[in-house]
Design a protein around this motif. Structure first.
Motif: not given
Length: 254
Positions: A134, A137, A192-193, A195-198
């Protein structure tokens, strides 16, 4: 590992790793010749090798991988240092164009001190931080304005930088543009992936492309060699011209 990412990993291991070692030898020779800009690039290659070796360890131990393992910490450390030296190269090139009157930009002392500061900051940050991925990132995202300013400032002040040789301008612009594209096309999407992994993206084609582009990033470090070590290309071209001249010279008999 997805198909495209798996291919990029194999190519990076088989091709990028030996070439990076070879270029590291060339860049060390360039430092001995007094090529100050190569100081940043030599340190960049060291971080590239750390990334590649750590990536191999991560893939080899993927079944037993832990979130706070030494391999993950080492990869986060190498990634953070890699970004630091890349922004140093971009800033140095931009400063040469924008602040042409500053002769101290390329002093060896300043370059060595900047490299030492980056290594120390990375070591302290990775050692202290609990959420290593984190932190890396967040620091990577904060670099985005610097890349934009470097590219915009370089292109804006390029026509007025008449004291700078044309060849030097081309080298600087090429390096700045290459690093800009490397950051925004290959590195930032992966950040970005993370930090905002889905969960719904797992196994998707877009995820495969993003990971593959990120794994291609070490190749950019190798391409950058031809912008940082222009003495190598000059020597190669000179040798070719010398060979052509010798071949074209008519032989004389005694």
């Amino acid at each position: 590992m997805a198909s495209h990412a798996h291919v990029m990993f194999l190519v990076g291991t088989c091709v990028c790793l030996p070439v990076a070692i070879l270029l590291l030898v060339f860049s060390c020779r360039a430092i001995k010749r007094g090529q100050v800009p190569v100081i940043y690039y030599t340190n960049l290659l060291i971080t590239t090798l750390l990334q590649l070796f750590t990536m191999i360890a991560l893939v080899a131990n993927s079944d037993q991988l832990q979130y706070n393992s030494s391999s993950v910490s080492c990869y986060a450390f190498s990634m953070m240092a890699n970004l630091g030296f890349k922004i140093c190269i971009s800033l140095e090139g931009s400063f040469i164009i924008v602040f042409r009157q500053l002769d101290s930009i390329r002093q060896t002392t300043i370059s060595v001190l900047a490299c030492a500061v980056i290594w120390v900051i990375c070591i302290i940050t990775i050692s202290v931080a609990a959420e290593k991925q984190f932190i890396v990132c967040i620091l990577a995202v904060l670099l985005a304005p610097l890349y934009i300013l470097c590219l915009a400032g370089t292109l804006k002040c390029l026509p007025a930088a008449t004291p700078v040789p044309v060849k030097e301008k081309r080298r600087i612009v090429g390096a700045v543009v290459l690093l800009f594209l490397n950051y925004f096309v290959m590195i930032l999407p992966m950040i970005v992936l993370i930090l905002h992994y889905r969960a719904d993206m797992e196994g998707s084609h877009s995820l495969d492309v993003i990971v593959a582009l990120f794994l291609f990033s070490p190749f950019v470090d190798l391409i950058l060699f031809f912008f940082m070590c222009d003495w190598f290309t000059d020597k190669l071209v000179a040798s070719l011209f010398c060979c052509i001249k010798v071949d074209s010279t008519p032989s004389t008999t005694v």
